[in-house]
Design a protein around this motif. Structure first.
Motif, PDB file in Angstrom:
ATOM      1  N   PHE A 207       0.834  -1.191   0.000  1.00 49.92           N
ATOM      2  CA  PHE A 207       0.000   0.000   0.000  1.00 49.92           C
ATOM      3  C   PHE A 207       0.877   1.252   0.000  1.00 49.92           C
ATOM      4  CE2 PHE A 207      -2.963  -3.123   1.702  1.00 49.92           C
ATOM      5  CZ  PHE A 207      -4.098  -2.837   0.981  1.00 49.92           C
ATOM      6  N   ASP A 208       0.339   2.344  -0.529  1.00 48.12           N
ATOM      7  CA  ASP A 208       1.081   3.598  -0.612  1.00 48.12           C
ATOM      8  C   ASP A 208       0.911   4.462   0.635  1.00 48.12           C
ATOM      9  OD1 ASP A 208       2.117   3.307  -3.313  1.00 48.12           O
ATOM     10  OD2 ASP A 208       0.033   3.470  -3.936  1.00 48.12           O
ATOM     11  N   TYR A 209      -0.185   4.275   1.349  1.00 52.36           N
ATOM     12  CA  TYR A 209      -0.403   5.078   2.557  1.00 52.36           C
ATOM     13  C   TYR A 209      -1.301   4.338   3.540  1.00 52.36           C
ATOM     14  CZ  TYR A 209      -4.983   6.270   0.636  1.00 52.36           C
ATOM     15  OH  TYR A 209      -6.249   6.207   0.129  1.00 52.36           O
ATOM     16  N   CYS A 210      -1.289   4.816   4.766  1.00 48.54           N
ATOM     17  CA  CYS A 210      -2.151   4.302   5.824  1.00 48.54           C
ATOM     18  C   CYS A 210      -2.849   5.498   6.462  1.00 48.54           C
ATOM     19  CB  CYS A 210      -1.306   3.558   6.855  1.00 48.54           C
ATOM     20  SG  CYS A 210      -2.225   3.047   8.307  1.00 48.54           S
ATOM     21  N   MET A 211      -4.176   5.514   6.405  1.00 49.11           N
ATOM     22  CA  MET A 211      -4.945   6.599   6.993  1.00 49.11           C
ATOM     23  C   MET A 211      -5.392   6.169   8.388  1.00 49.11           C
ATOM     24  SD  MET A 211      -8.288   7.810   7.750  1.00 49.11           S
ATOM     25  CE  MET A 211      -9.254   6.513   7.087  1.00 49.11           C
ATOM     26  N   ILE A 212      -5.002   6.936   9.404  1.00 51.56           N
ATOM     27  CA  ILE A 212      -5.391   6.629  10.782  1.00 51.56           C
ATOM     28  C   ILE A 212      -6.612   7.470  11.122  1.00 51.56           C
ATOM     29  CG2 ILE A 212      -4.672   6.669  13.185  1.00 51.56           C
ATOM     30  CD1 ILE A 212      -1.767   6.341  12.131  1.00 51.56           C
ATOM     31  N   ASP A 213      -7.716   6.803  11.422  1.00 46.68           N
ATOM     32  CA  ASP A 213      -8.997   7.461  11.651  1.00 46.68           C
ATOM     33  C   ASP A 213      -9.144   7.870  13.119  1.00 46.68           C
ATOM     34  OD1 ASP A 213     -11.603   8.295  11.809  1.00 46.68           O
ATOM     35  OD2 ASP A 213     -12.443   6.571  10.778  1.00 46.68           O
ATOM     36  N   HIS A 214      -8.940   9.150  13.381  1.00 52.68           N
ATOM     37  CA  HIS A 214      -9.085   9.670  14.746  1.00 52.68           C
ATOM     38  C   HIS A 214     -10.537  10.011  15.070  1.00 52.68           C
ATOM     39  CE1 HIS A 214      -5.006  10.207  16.355  1.00 52.68           C
ATOM     40  NE2 HIS A 214      -4.674  10.173  15.074  1.00 52.68           N
TER      41      HIS A 214
END
Length: 58
Positions: free
Chosen positions: A38-45
């Motif tokens: 994967f190119d990125y990891c989005m952390i859902d706050h």
């Protein structure tokens, strides 16, 4: 410095692929996501079970 994988995707004229992280605050999870290609990891706050003080180390 590590190459920015999103900019690499732009140069390769392809969509950047990412994963959303909502539940697992383990330090190893972002590395697993990266190793999976994967190119990125989005952390859902907002909707996830995270607090900023803990996720800053991810």
């Amino acid at each position: 410095m590590k190459e920015n994988s999103i900019w690499r995707a732009v140069r390769e004229v392809r969509a950047a692929r990412g994963a959303g992280l909502k539940e697992f605050a383990s330090l190893g999870v972002p590395g697993i996501i990266e190793a999976s290609g994967f190119d990125y990891c989005m952390i859902d706050h907002e909707h996830g079970a995270f607090v900023f003080g803990r996720t800053i180390h991810l």
